[in-house]
Scaffold this active site. Structure first.
Site: not given
Length: 492
Positions: A218, A251, A334
Site C-alpha cells: 500500500h 501487503d 508503513s
C-alpha cells in the site's frame, strides 16, 4: 483495523599549612653592672597564615587559632610581650595540628625552635617577609576558591554540569542508540506519486546489496502504474526506484533502486517464529513524513489475525497473522522495519488500530494508540523471494470460499463463491478432503479459528504443498481431516 497509510500530503582542597617562623634567639643575660639593651623600635609584625578550615572569605589575622589554649611557653612569651620585651611570641598551634585546638589533624604539632645565642634581627625580617608572602599566596587561593564556589550565591541556585569527556558519550552497540545508529543508514523514506499526482510517503529498508528495498504494497501501489517512485536515505541521498513486484493480499512489495550505490548494507533478518511476547521492539520509519524517527516498545502479542485496508475503498483487504507491538507507529511508518533487541528485523510495520477519532487516510486522522501490527519477517521474506524471482506472489489455498464477517465460532464455508461460482473448487484441496458448503472450520492445526480472516491469515503462514490438519463442524458433529494446500498465483 486500518492500514496506517501514508497521509502526510568536593570538598575544597586543604590550604597549604602555615610555615613556622623561626623565632629569634633570646638575648643572653647582660653582665652585672652593664647597662640594659636598648628596646627595639617599630618591630615588624606579620599576619598569621590562614587557619585550615576557616570559612571562605573569613578575615585572616595573627594570633592563636580559635580554641587553642596557651602553654607555659606561650605564657612566658606573653609576659615578655606585656613587659615590652622582644621577641614577640611564636605562632600558636594551628587548629588542624596535633596538640592544637579543635579540628582534624593534618600534620605534626608545631614545636618552637631552641633559642640560639646572639641577636638575628636581619634573619627575622627575612623570615617575616617570607611568611607574609606565603600568607598572601594562600589567601589569594582561598579568595579565588570562595569566589568560584559562590558564583551563584546571589541567585540562590546551584547548577551541576555533566562531564564533557568523550568516553562518557560512548553508546553500547546493543543500546537503543547503538541499534538505531546501525539501522538508520539502511532505512529509507519512500515517496510515491501516481500518474494523477496523488500519493504519499512511507518507509522501507535495504533487503540486499543489489538495491532491493522491502516495503508494504500500500506504500507503493499508487506509483505502480506509470507513477513516480523514489527512496531517500538518512544521509539525504535520494534515488529513483521502480516496482519489482507486489502482493496485495500479503501487503508486501519489493522495489529496486536505480543506480544503486555499491555500499548498501542490508538489515539482518531474524527468525520471527522465535519472537516471544514481552521482547523489546524498535520501530523505524517516517511517521507523518518525519523521516528517521525511532520509537520503542515490546511485542504485545503474537499471531494476531489482522485484516487491513488503506481506507481508500479502491483496494482489497490484506490479511496477516501479525506481530502486535506498542511501539509508537503512525501513518508513514508503513513498510519500515520492526527490530528486536539485537537490531535484527522481526517484521514490517504495516497497520494500526485507529482511535475513536476516525480512520487512517482521511479527515480526522488518528495516530498511535499503542496497537501496531507488523507482518512477521519469515512470511515477508518468502514473499520477497517470490516477487524478486517471478514478479508475482503465490498464495497457499484450500480451495474454498469462507465468510469474511467476524464471528466467534469459526470460519464458515459459504454456500456460493465469488461471482456465482462454486464455494468449493472442484477437485481442489478442500474438495479432496471432503469439505462442503456450510461446514464451519474451528481449528487449523493447533490454532483456534474464530473467523474467515483468521483462517486466511493462518493459511498464508504456510507454503503451497504443506499439509495442515483442519477441524470442522457439520450438523453439530466435529470432524478432523488433513488438507494438502494448493496454490494461487497473482492477485485476483
Amino acid at each position: 483495523m486500518s492500514t496506517e497509510n501514508e497521509g502526510t500530503s568536593v570538598p575544597p582542597a586543604p590550604s597549604a599549612p602555615p610555615v613556622p617562623v623561626e623565632s629569634p634567639a633570646t638575648p643572653a643575660p647582660a653582665p652585672a653592672g652593664s647597662a640594659p639593651s636598648p628596646e627595639p623600635a617599630d618591630a615588624p609584625t606579620a599576619a598569621m597564615p590562614p587557619v585550615e578550615g576557616a570559612a571562605p572569605g573569613a578575615h585572616e589575622g595573627s594570633g592563636a587559632a580559635s580554641g587553642a589554649a596557651p602553654g607555659p611557653e606561650g605564657q612566658h612569651a606573653a609576659a615578655n610581650a606585656a613587659a615590652g620585651g622582644w621577641p614577640p611570641p611564636p605562632p600558636a598551634v594551628p587548629a588542624y595540628a596535633d596538640g592544637g585546638g579543635g579540628g582534624h589533624s593534618w600534620g605534626a604539632s608545631y614545636q618552637p625552635p631552641e633559642p640560639k645565642p646572639g641577636p638575628r634581627r636581619g634573619g627575622l625580617l627575612a623570615a617575616v617577609v617570607a611568611a607574609a608572602l606565603i600568607a598572601g599566596g594562600v589567601g589569594g587561593g582561598i579568595g579565588y576558591w570562595a569566589a568560584e564556589r559562590n558564583d551563584d550565591s546571589g541567585s540562590g541556585s546551584t547548577t551541576v554540569s555533566a562531564s564533557d569527556n568523550p568516553a562518557d558519550f560512548k553508546r553500547n552497540a546493543s543500546s537503543v542508540a547503538g541499534i538505531a545508529a546501525n539501522a538508520l543508514p539502511s532505512t529509507v523514506t519512500i515517496e510515491a506519486e501516481g500518474s494523477d499526482g496523488e500519493g504519499g510517503t512511507g518507509s522501507g529498508f535495504v533487503y540486499d546489496k543489489q538495491g532491493h528495498i522491502l516495503t508494504n504494497n500500500h506504500v507503493v501501489a499508487s506509483a505502480a502504474d506509470g507513477g513516480k517512485l523514489s527512496a531517500t536515505f538518512s544521509n539525504g541521498k535520494k534515488y529513483d526506484a521502480e516496482v519489482i513486484g507486489r502482493a496485495q493480499g500479503y501487503d508486501v512489495a519489493v522495489i529496486k533502486l536505480k543506480n544503486a550505490p555499491s555500499n548498501l548494507k542490508p538489515l539482518v533478518l531474524a527468525n520471527s517464529d522465535k519472537v516471544a511476547v514481552g521482547d523489546s521492539t524498535i520501530a523505524i520509519g517516517a511517521p507523518f513524513g518525519l523521516s528517521n524517527t525511532v520509537t520503542t516498545g515490546i511485542v504485545s502479542a503474537k499471531n494476531r489475525p489482522v485484516a487491513s485496508s488503506d481506507s481508500s475503498g479502491s483496494s482489497k483487504a490484506s490479511y496477516m497473522n501479525a506481530l502486535q507491538t506498542d511501539a509508537s507507529i503512525n501513518p508513514g511508518n508503513s513498510g519500515g522495519p520492526l527490530l528486536d533487541a539485537r537490531g535484527a528485523v522481526i517484521g514490517i510495520n504495516s497497520a494500526i488500530q485507529p482511535g475513536s477519532s476516525g480512520g487512517i487516510g482521511g479527515s480526522g486522522q488518528s495516530g498511535s494508540v499503542g496497537l501496531g501490527f507488523a507482518i512477521p519477517i519469515n512470511q515477508a521474506r518468502n514473499v520477497a523471494k517470490q516477487l524478486i524471482k517471478t514478479g508475482q506472489p503465490v498464495y497457499p489455498v484450500i480451495g474454498a470460499s469462507v465468510a469474511l464477517d467476524e464471528q466467534s465460532d469459526g470460519a464458515k464455508i459459504t454456500e456460493q463463491g465469488a461471482g456465482g461460482s462454486s464455494a468449493v473448487t472442484a477437485n481442489g484441496p478442500a474438495d479432496k478432503a471432503g469439505l462442503k458448503p456450510g461446514d464451519v472450520i474451528t481449528k487449523l492445526d493447533d490454532t483456534v479459528i474464530d473467523s474467515g480472516p483468521t483462517l486466511i491469515g493462518q493459511i498464508w503462514t504456510h507454503q503451497p504443498g504443506d499439509t495442515v490438519k483442519i477441524t470442522y463442524k457439520r450438523g453439530g458433529a466435529e470432524h478432523t481431516v488433513d488438507v494438502v494446500l494448493g496454490e494461487r498465483k497473482g492477485d485476483s
